[in-house]
Design a protein around this motif. Structure first.
Motif, PDB file in Angstrom:
ATOM      1  N   ASP A 380       0.350  -1.319  -0.167  1.00 52.22           N
ATOM      2  CA  ASP A 380      -0.043  -0.024   0.067  1.00 52.22           C
ATOM      3  C   ASP A 380       0.752   1.352  -0.192  1.00 52.22           C
ATOM      4  OD1 ASP A 380      -2.769   0.868   0.426  1.00 52.22           O
ATOM      5  OD2 ASP A 380      -2.336   1.572   2.041  1.00 52.22           O
ATOM      6  N   LEU A 381       1.829   1.365   0.990  1.00 55.81           N
ATOM      7  CA  LEU A 381       2.582   2.178   0.455  1.00 55.81           C
ATOM      8  C   LEU A 381       3.342   2.560  -0.121  1.00 55.81           C
ATOM      9  CD1 LEU A 381       4.336   1.872   4.458  1.00 55.81           C
ATOM     10  CD2 LEU A 381       3.216   4.198   3.427  1.00 55.81           C
ATOM     11  N   ALA A 382       3.907   1.495  -1.702  1.00 51.90           N
ATOM     12  CA  ALA A 382       4.713   1.429  -2.520  1.00 51.90           C
ATOM     13  C   ALA A 382       3.588   2.337  -3.050  1.00 51.90           C
ATOM     14  CB  ALA A 382       5.346   0.033  -2.924  1.00 51.90           C
ATOM     15  N   GLN A 383       2.449   1.723  -3.108  1.00 52.83           N
ATOM     16  CA  GLN A 383       1.807   2.590  -4.867  1.00 52.83           C
ATOM     17  C   GLN A 383       1.366   3.893  -4.265  1.00 52.83           C
ATOM     18  OE1 GLN A 383      -2.088   0.304  -3.947  1.00 52.83           O
ATOM     19  NE2 GLN A 383      -2.410  -0.464  -5.959  1.00 52.83           N
ATOM     20  N   LYS A 384       0.971   4.374  -2.589  1.00 51.31           N
ATOM     21  CA  LYS A 384       1.000   5.254  -2.078  1.00 51.31           C
ATOM     22  C   LYS A 384       2.211   6.170  -3.065  1.00 51.31           C
ATOM     23  CE  LYS A 384      -0.771   4.844   1.792  1.00 51.31           C
ATOM     24  NZ  LYS A 384      -1.716   4.682   2.986  1.00 51.31           N
ATOM     25  N   ALA A 385       3.148   6.176  -2.852  1.00 48.75           N
ATOM     26  CA  ALA A 385       4.283   6.573  -3.174  1.00 48.75           C
ATOM     27  C   ALA A 385       4.320   6.635  -4.849  1.00 48.75           C
ATOM     28  CB  ALA A 385       5.681   5.793  -2.954  1.00 48.75           C
ATOM     29  N   LYS A 386       3.816   6.336  -5.393  1.00 50.26           N
ATOM     30  CA  LYS A 386       4.255   6.044  -6.868  1.00 50.26           C
ATOM     31  C   LYS A 386       2.516   7.115  -7.196  1.00 50.26           C
ATOM     32  CE  LYS A 386       6.103   4.687 -10.515  1.00 50.26           C
ATOM     33  NZ  LYS A 386       6.870   5.325 -10.783  1.00 50.26           N
ATOM     34  N   LEU A 387       2.173   7.049  -6.489  1.00 44.93           N
ATOM     35  CA  LEU A 387       0.540   8.450  -7.318  1.00 44.93           C
ATOM     36  C   LEU A 387       0.775   9.254  -6.280  1.00 44.93           C
ATOM     37  CD1 LEU A 387      -2.353   7.457  -7.273  1.00 44.93           C
ATOM     38  CD2 LEU A 387      -3.360   8.387  -4.388  1.00 44.93           C
ATOM     39  N   THR A 388       1.538   9.632  -5.282  1.00 46.78           N
ATOM     40  CA  THR A 388       2.054  11.437  -5.048  1.00 46.78           C
ATOM     41  C   THR A 388       2.712  11.503  -5.869  1.00 46.78           C
ATOM     42  OG1 THR A 388       2.026  10.276  -2.519  1.00 46.78           O
ATOM     43  CG2 THR A 388       2.642  11.977  -2.858  1.00 46.78           C
ATOM     44  N   GLU A 389       4.184  11.158  -6.080  1.00 49.68           N
ATOM     45  CA  GLU A 389       5.126  11.389  -6.907  1.00 49.68           C
ATOM     46  C   GLU A 389       4.012  12.006  -8.500  1.00 49.68           C
ATOM     47  OE1 GLU A 389       7.711   8.374  -8.306  1.00 49.68           O
ATOM     48  OE2 GLU A 389       7.851   9.460 -10.233  1.00 49.68           O
ATOM     49  N   GLU A 390       3.155  10.559  -9.301  1.00 50.27           N
ATOM     50  CA  GLU A 390       2.651  10.963 -10.168  1.00 50.27           C
ATOM     51  C   GLU A 390       1.516  12.451 -10.118  1.00 50.27           C
ATOM     52  OE1 GLU A 390       2.662   6.715 -11.823  1.00 50.27           O
ATOM     53  OE2 GLU A 390       1.177   7.803 -10.766  1.00 50.27           O
ATOM     54  N   GLN A 404      11.288   7.196  -3.898  1.00 52.47           N
ATOM     55  CA  GLN A 404      12.355   5.310  -3.741  1.00 52.47           C
ATOM     56  C   GLN A 404      12.021   5.026  -2.043  1.00 52.47           C
ATOM     57  OE1 GLN A 404      16.517   6.643  -4.573  1.00 52.47           O
ATOM     58  NE2 GLN A 404      15.701   6.531  -6.743  1.00 52.47           N
ATOM     59  N   GLY A 405      12.042   5.818  -0.661  1.00 51.36           N
ATOM     60  CA  GLY A 405      11.286   5.040  -0.099  1.00 51.36           C
ATOM     61  C   GLY A 405      11.283   5.728   1.006  1.00 51.36           C
ATOM     62  N   ALA A 406      11.404   5.807   2.299  1.00 57.49           N
ATOM     63  CA  ALA A 406      10.427   6.183   3.633  1.00 57.49           C
ATOM     64  C   ALA A 406       8.826   6.660   3.598  1.00 57.49           C
ATOM     65  CB  ALA A 406      11.994   7.856   3.784  1.00 57.49           C
ATOM     66  N   MET A 407       8.991   7.350   3.790  1.00 56.96           N
ATOM     67  CA  MET A 407       7.455   7.973   3.874  1.00 56.96           C
ATOM     68  C   MET A 407       7.300   9.597   3.484  1.00 56.96           C
ATOM     69  SD  MET A 407       6.452   6.260   7.825  1.00 56.96           S
ATOM     70  CE  MET A 407       6.045   4.512   7.910  1.00 56.96           C
ATOM     71  N   TYR A 408       7.379  10.180   2.424  1.00 54.28           N
ATOM     72  CA  TYR A 408       7.466  11.489   2.559  1.00 54.28           C
ATOM     73  C   TYR A 408       7.469  11.546   1.404  1.00 54.28           C
ATOM     74  CZ  TYR A 408       8.333  11.236   7.419  1.00 54.28           C
ATOM     75  OH  TYR A 408       8.256  10.283   8.530  1.00 54.28           O
ATOM     76  N   SER A 409       6.971  12.812   0.554  1.00 54.99           N
ATOM     77  CA  SER A 409       6.988  13.771  -0.441  1.00 54.99           C
ATOM     78  C   SER A 409       7.808  14.040  -0.171  1.00 54.99           C
ATOM     79  CB  SER A 409       6.402  13.187  -1.842  1.00 54.99           C
ATOM     80  OG  SER A 409       5.778  14.275  -1.191  1.00 54.99           O
ATOM     81  N   PHE A 410       8.846  15.492  -0.235  1.00 52.79           N
ATOM     82  CA  PHE A 410       9.603  16.205  -0.527  1.00 52.79           C
ATOM     83  C   PHE A 410       9.592  17.553  -1.975  1.00 52.79           C
ATOM     84  CE2 PHE A 410      12.909  19.336   0.907  1.00 52.79           C
ATOM     85  CZ  PHE A 410      12.653  20.226   2.260  1.00 52.79           C
ATOM     86  N   PRO A 411       8.109  17.915  -2.615  1.00 49.40           N
ATOM     87  CA  PRO A 411       8.265  18.862  -3.958  1.00 49.40           C
ATOM     88  C   PRO A 411       9.163  20.063  -3.985  1.00 49.40           C
ATOM     89  CG  PRO A 411       6.234  18.081  -3.229  1.00 49.40           C
ATOM     90  CD  PRO A 411       6.578  17.530  -2.417  1.00 49.40           C
ATOM     91  N   GLN A 412       9.148  19.989  -4.917  1.00 50.45           N
ATOM     92  CA  GLN A 412      10.232  22.201  -4.712  1.00 50.45           C
ATOM     93  C   GLN A 412       8.557  22.616  -5.192  1.00 50.45           C
ATOM     94  OE1 GLN A 412      13.300  24.424  -7.121  1.00 50.45           O
ATOM     95  NE2 GLN A 412      14.485  22.452  -6.447  1.00 50.45           N
TER      96      GLN A 412
END
Lengths: 491, 491
Positions: A380-390, A404-412
């Motif tokens: 589930d986390l892997a899916q959400k990582a992808k979803l967030t980035e996309e 790629q890992g952990a639990m966060y996105s850090f977008p500019q």
């Protein structure tokens, strides 16, 4: 004026004031629970009191707090904890045999067979054995001595304890601590509190938050005039940046630390949180070992882990451990003495650490369900990582590296000049200004990049990927709408 | 010589050595878990391995660890903790309704209804409300604001946090902290670690470890030349000395603190442990309040409590709270920020604190059993306090004050000159020499008085009154025999 005078008088009379308190503490900042979160809590109260808002709930995507975001605890862990809390349940048929066996093993290791007794300050011996066997399996057989394991109150406690040992000297000989920028603000907070010197090395956003040895070199060189750089902190997988270090890069870092005589601190609390294809978690310990005795017998390393992240998400239990490698034996005695002052880490957290590192095995009754729950959470986390980035990358003005890992996105985020000016006039960091507006307008609570550090003139936010997928989608589309509105409004 | 050289070389190459580590940490001492306890653990291992000793087991009377000494946990507490750990049990008929109600209330206050979520850094709000209502009841209606309550990781965490805030200045302006001698060594350890200045005031052994204001005055005067005395620590009931302060004496102390502008820290973790006839626990808060607004609106006070002592003995849970009175609002904001860096106290400990301060009420199903268990434990402790004093005072050369409260006796022991000389030749404190011999010959583990501080030329040990009565009697008679043997041998 009379009242102000009285107040001034009463303040002058106080022993402990902002002027007479520990000056280092004043410098401490911890954005993850900073002003924006305080405002979020306030808004929640206002909503409860019936105040009308353009939203019905506050979504806290500011902190890696999995259970609060709806992730269910692992059944096996909680069954054993219940048995340890109330051993009368050991007679109860509804608990599988392996939960009872684990509970009995932990209880037997506790004074009076109670988790209410103090344990050894370093942690329960059989738990430290479980941890060391876990590390050996994880690292493909690299040996691990339980005497090198210290159980801690979350990873934070271990990190602060190590920095405390390492901080010495005055003025130009004061200990310098190299930390990544962006960083997890526990590091800057602990460095400020201890009065150590914070030395920034910048991760390369254009190379997926990669770590560049020449940047480490630059940072070290710049520092060596005004302090004594002794410590190099690495967070892998990255917080807040979500990158996963390659094996080669870890080798480079170790070589650098060996050459420059730096004590390595490896924050590896997200070791199970690796999602991207082609990425794999390598522990610093394993790589160090495989570089041969020249390194493995000399480079000093402390590695940190926790029950709060990965698939467990048991933040409230405050479980953790650290492993120390090549620590001088006299220093180790000092460390053991130091932790004894606080008596022992919380025993439920220690018990949980035993379960995490000694989880159900094939053939045991809880194995199937345990595996199912762990796989589901990590998947589930892997899916959400992808979803967030996309989704974030579909927004003009937002640019997001792969999580790629952990639990966060850090977008500019690109902010209009006028917004930056207005923020500065208000004395706010521009991304704080942005996040505050986002909170007020949408109820979404993120942490501004300025709380983690970022390259001058760039702006970011940290957002956890933890909300349930449907909520996460709503959250992301709200962020998208807000960003477009904000950009238009200030352009 | 080659090996020594290699070792010296390898040491020189280490980043972190005894010479380059934090010098303050080296000064930290914590006798309660010091060398004598390390030796006790070693002896336990030797016994297990079949090494012959003149005894079959080690009795650890060195630390206030009730469950380890056989005290049973309170059923109500453990039932609720099991329900909180594994809420599926809420359907189980064997749990009384009031345990379910408490568990549900705590779970509802947790993110995602899980004790695995982070809480507010100051502690769960409804728990802080329970604590404040408890304090109001305890103090006969003196108002208590939940905003002044900070939940902590045991009392130690709160005490260290407050000392941290209070430590400032350099050289002659460095914060001085007044502590009783004998003291609980957390204080001296924290003061050493923070680089504050320890200021001793001596309790009067001849007056049942009474506190004399003229001694406070002497200590303060002696200090004011070389530091800035700002803090006065009181432990009531006393640890290791077991005395209970009278109401009048507390008033005197408050007047002294007000006059001398000292921040008061009241360690009140033994507030339910009062045994002696005519003795009663008065909180500093209550006395302060009743001294009128002149005092109640000005004197700064922090009071500490814990789940580890009293009738609970839940040391392993690391639950605690502190209440701050008259703290400057800016400093309070700094305190809140500081505790946020560590995220939150362990949630099981917070839950337990809610249960301790909001225990079963008459009419609730668990009330009768709860009352029975609490009364039995406290009654048992009172008996053992009396027993300890009586038996010790039958030994020529041991003189023991009444154990009015807390969990320890701290008798004075007369040591033969030759024993003192022999100890000094070995570089040991004479009472350490005595306690080590006691341990080796009888398996009884006590803490030498030198670990707590004592008047020059006097010797003591601290012994808990926690072992079960039958074991305690054996222990006391062994101490008696040993003391006679020791005295004879060295006379």
């Amino acid at each position: 004026p009379q009242m102000a005078e009285n107040e001034a008088l009463s303040r002058r009379q106080k022993v402990l004031t902002i002027d007479t308190m520990n000056a280092n503490i004043k410098k401490v900042e911890y954005a993850v629970r900073g002003p924006i979160v305080q405002r979020a809590v306030q808004i929640e109260k206002e909503l409860k009191e019936g105040v009308k808002k353009p939203f019905n709930e506050v979504i806290k995507a500011n902190i890696g707090d999995a259970h609060a975001m709806g992730q269910r605890p692992v059944t096996f862990f909680r069954q054993v904890l219940a048995l340890c809390s109330y051993p009368e349940l050991l007679d109860d048929d509804k608990f599988p045999e392996d939960t009872k066996y684990r509970a009995q093993r932990i209880l037997k290791a506790c004074g009076g067979s109670s988790i209410g007794a103090y344990t050894a300050s370093q942690g329960i011996e059989c738990v430290r054995q479980d941890v060391s066997r876990y590390i050996e399996r994880r690292d493909g057989g690299v040996p691990c001595d339980p005497d090198n394991i210290y159980l801690t109150t979350g990873a934070s406690d271990g990190i602060v304890t190590m920095l405390k040992l390492l901080t010495a000297g005055e003025g130009r000989t004061r200990t310098g601590v190299m930390i990544p920028i962006p960083q997890y603000p526990l590091y800057s907070a602990a460095i400020a509190e201890l009065g150590a010197v914070q030395l920034n090395y910048y991760l390369d956003e254009d190379k997926c938050w990669g770590l560049d040895i020449s940047e480490l070199q630059r940072s070290l060189q710049a520092a060596s005039k005004h302090c004594n750089p002794r410590v190099l902190c690495i967070i892998n997988p990255g917080n807040p940046t979500g990158q996963v270090q390659s094996r080669e890069r870890i080798e480079d870092v170790i070589r650098f630390a060996a050459k420059e005589r730096l004590f390595l601190m490896a924050d590896e609390v997200y070791q199970d949180n690796v999602y991207a294809e082609g990425c794999k978690f390598y522990s610093f310990k394993k790589v160090l070992y495989e570089m041969g005795p020249e390194y493995f017998n000399t480079v000093e390393l402390a590695s940190f882990h926790s029950t709060s992240k990965c698939y467990m998400g048991e933040c409230g239990m405050r479980g953790g451990y650290m492993e120390v490698i090549n620590m001088d034996s006299e220093v180790k005695a000092q460390l053991t003495k130091l932790v004894s002052v606080r008596l022992c880490p919380p025993v439920p957290g220690q018990a949980l650490m035993a379960l995490v590192t000694n989880s159900p095995q094939p053939g045991e009754p809880s194995h199937a369900q345990f595996l199912k729950e762990r796989t589901a959470t990590l998947g589930d986390l892997a899916q959400k990582a992808k979803l967030t980035e996309e989704i974030l990358n579909t927004v003009p003005g937002i640019r997001c590296n792969p999580v790629q890992g952990a639990m966060y996105s850090f977008p500019q985020i690109t902010l209009p000049e006028r917004a930056i000016r207005e923020a500065k006039e208000k004395g706010q960091a521009p991304d704080m200004f942005y996040c505050m507006k986002l909170l007020e307008e949408t109820g979404i609570c993120l942490v501004p990049g300025s709380g983690f550090g970022q390259k001058e003139g760039t702006y970011h936010f940290r957002m956890t990927i933890l909300p349930p997928a449907d909520k996460l989608k709503i959250l992301l589309s709200k962020v998208k709408e807000f960003h477009q509105r904000f950009t238009k409004c200030y352009s």
